[in-house]
Design a protein around this motif. Structure first.
Motif, PDB file in Angstrom:
ATOM      1  N   GLU A 108       0.829  -1.203   0.000  1.00 36.45           N
ATOM      2  CA  GLU A 108       0.000   0.000   0.000  1.00 36.45           C
ATOM      3  C   GLU A 108       0.865   1.256   0.000  1.00 36.45           C
ATOM      4  O   GLU A 108       0.575   2.234  -0.712  1.00 36.45           O
ATOM      5  CB  GLU A 108      -0.921  -0.009   1.219  1.00 36.45           C
ATOM      6  CG  GLU A 108      -1.708   1.281   1.442  1.00 36.45           C
ATOM      7  CD  GLU A 108      -2.694   1.630   0.328  1.00 36.45           C
ATOM      8  OE1 GLU A 108      -3.190   2.777   0.329  1.00 36.45           O
ATOM      9  OE2 GLU A 108      -2.957   0.762  -0.531  1.00 36.45           O
ATOM     10  N   LEU A 109       1.942   1.255   0.783  1.00 35.25           N
ATOM     11  CA  LEU A 109       2.821   2.420   0.800  1.00 35.25           C
ATOM     12  C   LEU A 109       3.499   2.608  -0.555  1.00 35.25           C
ATOM     13  O   LEU A 109       3.631   3.740  -1.043  1.00 35.25           O
ATOM     14  CB  LEU A 109       3.871   2.275   1.898  1.00 35.25           C
ATOM     15  CG  LEU A 109       4.846   3.451   2.057  1.00 35.25           C
ATOM     16  CD1 LEU A 109       4.099   4.762   2.296  1.00 35.25           C
ATOM     17  CD2 LEU A 109       5.832   3.186   3.194  1.00 35.25           C
ATOM     18  N   ALA A 110       3.900   1.514  -1.188  1.00 31.02           N
ATOM     19  CA  ALA A 110       4.510   1.602  -2.520  1.00 31.02           C
ATOM     20  C   ALA A 110       3.536   2.203  -3.523  1.00 31.02           C
ATOM     21  O   ALA A 110       3.908   3.039  -4.351  1.00 31.02           O
ATOM     22  CB  ALA A 110       4.960   0.221  -2.989  1.00 31.02           C
ATOM     23  N   ARG A 111       2.256   1.799  -3.443  1.00 31.09           N
ATOM     24  CA  ARG A 111       1.247   2.353  -4.355  1.00 31.09           C
ATOM     25  C   ARG A 111       1.130   3.861  -4.159  1.00 31.09           C
ATOM     26  O   ARG A 111       1.053   4.623  -5.132  1.00 31.09           O
ATOM     27  CB  ARG A 111      -0.110   1.677  -4.106  1.00 31.09           C
ATOM     28  CG  ARG A 111      -1.218   2.144  -5.039  1.00 31.09           C
ATOM     29  CD  ARG A 111      -2.592   1.749  -4.528  1.00 31.09           C
ATOM     30  NE  ARG A 111      -2.917   2.389  -3.265  1.00 31.09           N
ATOM     31  CZ  ARG A 111      -3.308   3.653  -3.141  1.00 31.09           C
ATOM     32  NH1 ARG A 111      -3.413   4.433  -4.213  1.00 31.09           N
ATOM     33  NH2 ARG A 111      -3.595   4.156  -1.959  1.00 31.09           N
ATOM     34  N   ARG A 112       1.157   4.302  -2.917  1.00 22.74           N
ATOM     35  CA  ARG A 112       1.035   5.728  -2.639  1.00 22.74           C
ATOM     36  C   ARG A 112       2.245   6.502  -3.165  1.00 22.74           C
ATOM     37  O   ARG A 112       2.097   7.601  -3.713  1.00 22.74           O
ATOM     38  CB  ARG A 112       0.879   5.942  -1.132  1.00 22.74           C
ATOM     39  CG  ARG A 112      -0.424   5.383  -0.585  1.00 22.74           C
ATOM     40  CD  ARG A 112      -0.560   5.580   0.907  1.00 22.74           C
ATOM     41  NE  ARG A 112      -0.542   7.001   1.253  1.00 22.74           N
ATOM     42  CZ  ARG A 112      -1.099   7.506   2.341  1.00 22.74           C
ATOM     43  NH1 ARG A 112      -1.721   6.707   3.192  1.00 22.74           N
ATOM     44  NH2 ARG A 112      -1.049   8.791   2.587  1.00 22.74           N
ATOM     45  N   VAL A 113       3.439   5.936  -2.978  1.00 20.42           N
ATOM     46  CA  VAL A 113       4.641   6.602  -3.468  1.00 20.42           C
ATOM     47  C   VAL A 113       4.608   6.703  -4.987  1.00 20.42           C
ATOM     48  O   VAL A 113       4.891   7.762  -5.566  1.00 20.42           O
ATOM     49  CB  VAL A 113       5.909   5.854  -2.995  1.00 20.42           C
ATOM     50  CG1 VAL A 113       7.150   6.398  -3.692  1.00 20.42           C
ATOM     51  CG2 VAL A 113       6.063   5.975  -1.482  1.00 20.42           C
ATOM     52  N   VAL A 114       4.265   5.608  -5.648  1.00 22.60           N
ATOM     53  CA  VAL A 114       4.234   5.580  -7.116  1.00 22.60           C
ATOM     54  C   VAL A 114       3.191   6.547  -7.652  1.00 22.60           C
ATOM     55  O   VAL A 114       3.413   7.237  -8.666  1.00 22.60           O
ATOM     56  CB  VAL A 114       3.963   4.143  -7.611  1.00 22.60           C
ATOM     57  CG1 VAL A 114       3.596   4.134  -9.095  1.00 22.60           C
ATOM     58  CG2 VAL A 114       5.194   3.266  -7.372  1.00 22.60           C
ATOM     59  N   GLN A 115       2.041   6.630  -6.989  1.00 25.62           N
ATOM     60  CA  GLN A 115       0.968   7.508  -7.458  1.00 25.62           C
ATOM     61  C   GLN A 115       1.092   8.935  -6.928  1.00 25.62           C
ATOM     62  O   GLN A 115       0.205   9.760  -7.133  1.00 25.62           O
ATOM     63  CB  GLN A 115      -0.391   6.908  -7.068  1.00 25.62           C
ATOM     64  CG  GLN A 115      -0.667   5.593  -7.763  1.00 25.62           C
ATOM     65  CD  GLN A 115      -2.053   5.040  -7.466  1.00 25.62           C
ATOM     66  OE1 GLN A 115      -2.860   5.653  -6.764  1.00 25.62           O
ATOM     67  NE2 GLN A 115      -2.342   3.871  -8.013  1.00 25.62           N
ATOM     68  N   ARG A 116       2.194   9.196  -6.256  1.00 26.62           N
ATOM     69  CA  ARG A 116       2.525  10.546  -5.789  1.00 26.62           C
ATOM     70  C   ARG A 116       1.458  11.132  -4.860  1.00 26.62           C
ATOM     71  O   ARG A 116       1.092  12.301  -4.948  1.00 26.62           O
ATOM     72  CB  ARG A 116       2.760  11.478  -6.980  1.00 26.62           C
ATOM     73  CG  ARG A 116       4.014  11.149  -7.789  1.00 26.62           C
ATOM     74  CD  ARG A 116       4.101  12.000  -9.051  1.00 26.62           C
ATOM     75  NE  ARG A 116       5.424  11.998  -9.648  1.00 26.62           N
ATOM     76  CZ  ARG A 116       5.902  11.030 -10.421  1.00 26.62           C
ATOM     77  NH1 ARG A 116       5.156   9.970 -10.682  1.00 26.62           N
ATOM     78  NH2 ARG A 116       7.124  11.107 -10.926  1.00 26.62           N
TER      79      ARG A 116
ATOM     80  N   GLU B 175      11.714   7.593   0.191  1.00 29.21           N
ATOM     81  CA  GLU B 175      11.667   8.835  -0.563  1.00 29.21           C
ATOM     82  C   GLU B 175      10.554   8.785  -1.606  1.00 29.21           C
ATOM     83  O   GLU B 175      10.195   7.717  -2.096  1.00 29.21           O
ATOM     84  CB  GLU B 175      13.014   9.091  -1.243  1.00 29.21           C
ATOM     85  CG  GLU B 175      14.153   9.281  -0.262  1.00 29.21           C
ATOM     86  CD  GLU B 175      15.481   9.509  -0.947  1.00 29.21           C
ATOM     87  OE1 GLU B 175      15.893  10.681  -1.057  1.00 29.21           O
ATOM     88  OE2 GLU B 175      16.085   8.516  -1.377  1.00 29.21           O
ATOM     89  N   GLY B 176      10.039   9.939  -1.944  1.00 28.30           N
ATOM     90  CA  GLY B 176       9.018  10.034  -2.966  1.00 28.30           C
ATOM     91  C   GLY B 176       8.704  11.482  -3.263  1.00 28.30           C
ATOM     92  O   GLY B 176       9.002  12.370  -2.451  1.00 28.30           O
ATOM     93  N   ASP B 177       8.080  11.722  -4.411  1.00 31.17           N
ATOM     94  CA  ASP B 177       7.777  13.077  -4.854  1.00 31.17           C
ATOM     95  C   ASP B 177       6.925  13.855  -3.857  1.00 31.17           C
ATOM     96  O   ASP B 177       7.113  15.044  -3.657  1.00 31.17           O
ATOM     97  CB  ASP B 177       7.047  13.017  -6.207  1.00 31.17           C
ATOM     98  CG  ASP B 177       7.928  13.538  -7.336  1.00 31.17           C
ATOM     99  OD1 ASP B 177       9.103  13.818  -7.066  1.00 31.17           O
ATOM    100  OD2 ASP B 177       7.423  13.653  -8.463  1.00 31.17           O
ATOM    101  N   HIS B 178       5.979  13.171  -3.235  1.00 36.80           N
ATOM    102  CA  HIS B 178       5.070  13.836  -2.300  1.00 36.80           C
ATOM    103  C   HIS B 178       5.210  13.256  -0.899  1.00 36.80           C
ATOM    104  O   HIS B 178       4.250  13.264  -0.125  1.00 36.80           O
ATOM    105  CB  HIS B 178       3.621  13.720  -2.793  1.00 36.80           C
ATOM    106  CG  HIS B 178       3.322  14.573  -3.991  1.00 36.80           C
ATOM    107  ND1 HIS B 178       2.545  15.705  -3.927  1.00 36.80           N
ATOM    108  CD2 HIS B 178       3.718  14.475  -5.276  1.00 36.80           C
ATOM    109  CE1 HIS B 178       2.464  16.263  -5.127  1.00 36.80           C
ATOM    110  NE2 HIS B 178       3.174  15.526  -5.960  1.00 36.80           N
TER     111      HIS B 178
END
Length: 376
Positions: free
Chosen positions: A9-17, A37-40
């Motif tokens: 679920e966290l990976a999905r959120r990172v990928v979908q910004r 790390e991630g864009d948002h």
């Protein structure tokens, strides 16, 4: 009892910004070395031991109604801190299942393209490590390239697609993570392909991955064409799939290039690296899509969560491909390099088949960021 969030679920959120706030309770030195790390993604580091007597250090930094995900090394400390925060009136706290150890092992499959003749190409993104592996699928067969040691996901994915993994391929002898390719081939009855010039000290049998020895996946649709491309290692070999995709291993990345020093051969291999990048790849079509085996920066992920770039565009914007002076290039890739990967020599020995550490030791060996690159 706080709610947990899975790595998936966290990976999905990172990928979908998606906007995500993380409270990382590991020690500061561990946090500074490697983090989510991630864009948002906004992230706060407050070591666990600072919170044992109360969560006052974070109450001024986080609104009590704000969603926050608490992260630690393995999941235990974060759950405790999340429960302490709930007791103090925080209403939307979750802890990451398995902590950074689980985050390091999560693979997120992303479809790259439909290929000529009906096949498909998938990229598996290891967000917590910066590793990229691939599966080419055609008819009832599949080939996996640069597999991570967590081979179960490839087996499950192949089963979902109704295909058999007939080929497992390593583009080179890896030094920053433990390869799962040989193990995957053994489990599935497939053929393990490995570059012979990286095989001088290996203890296992393999099929030679070398030029003029194409690998066919399915009856007609995908031709996996090896291209000798030394520099990161002596045997580094790229793959051209379907005349559209260039799998560069650890030779060329979207924002950087491979480092030649992980076997202690920087001065010997820097010439090979330049020859590959400035001549061998330069002779290929600009329209090939580069698919590397690693990435270093979260901004290299595109809007679909994949890492890819057109070869011609990289020759325009990747600074490391535009160092005209050969001596300047040599200095760039042999001096002032970033730290080498954790336990890189032990990882190389493992990938040679010389040692076989226990699973917990293998996890420990891999902890930390990708460090295969030279940044111009």
């Amino acid at each position: 009892m706080s709610q947990s969030i899975s790595t998936q679920e966290l990976a999905r959120r990172v990928v979908q910004r998606e906007d995500t706030l993380i409270l990382d309770v590991r020690n500061t030195d561990e946090f500074d070395n490697w983090k989510i790390e991630g864009d948002h993604v906004d992230i706060i580091n407050e070591p666990y031991f600072n919170l044992l007597d109360g969560i006052n250090p974070v109450t001024e930094k986080i609104d009590k109604d704000q969603e926050v995900i608490v992260v630690c090394a393995k999941g235990g400390s974060s759950q405790m801190i999340a429960e302490m925060m709930e007791e103090e009136g925080f209403t939307n706290v979750r802890d990451l299942e398995g902590g950074m150890q689980a985050w390091s092992e999560h693979l997120e499959p992303v479809k790259i393209a439909e290929l000529h003749g009906g096949g498909s190409l998938y990229q598996f993104v290891r967000l917590g490590k910066g590793c990229l592996s691939y599966m080419a699928v055609s008819e009832n067969e599949a080939a996996v390239i640069d597999a991570n040691r967590m081979t179960g996901i490839y087996e499950r994915f192949a089963k979902e697609k109704g295909v058999t993994i007939n080929h497992a391929i390593d583009t080179h002898l890896h030094a920053d993570h433990i390869s799962g390719s040989r193990d995957l081939a053994e489990k599935t009855g497939g053929t393990y392909h490995f570059p012979p010039k990286d095989a001088q000290d290996v203890t296992f049998d393999y099929a030679s991955l070398e030029e003029a020895h194409d690998i066919t996946v399915g009856r007609t649709t995908i031709k996996v064409q090896p291209l000798y491309s030394p520099g990161h290692t002596l045997g580094s070999t790229s793959l051209i799939i379907d005349d559209q995709y260039l799998l560069t291993g650890d030779i060329l990345f979207v924002k950087s290039i491979g480092r030649p020093d992980l076997a202690g051969k920087a001065q010997d291999w820097v010439g090979d690296l330049r020859e590959t990048l400035y001549s061998r790849y330069k002779a290929l079509s600009d329209d090939l899509i580069v698919l590397p085996a690693h990435y270093s920066f979260v901004e290299e992920l595109d809007e679909h969560g994949s890492v890819q770039a057109r070869l011609g565009d990289l020759y325009q914007r990747n600074e490391s491909l535009n160092v005209d002076d050969e001596q300047a290039f040599r200095r760039m890739v042999t001096e002032n390099l970033p730290p080498q990967p954790n336990e890189h020599d032990t990882i190389r020995q493992t990938n040679m088949g010389k040692i076989n550490p226990e699973d917990d030791k293998q996890r420990e060996m891999e902890i930390g960021p990708n460090r295969c690159a030279v940044h111009g």
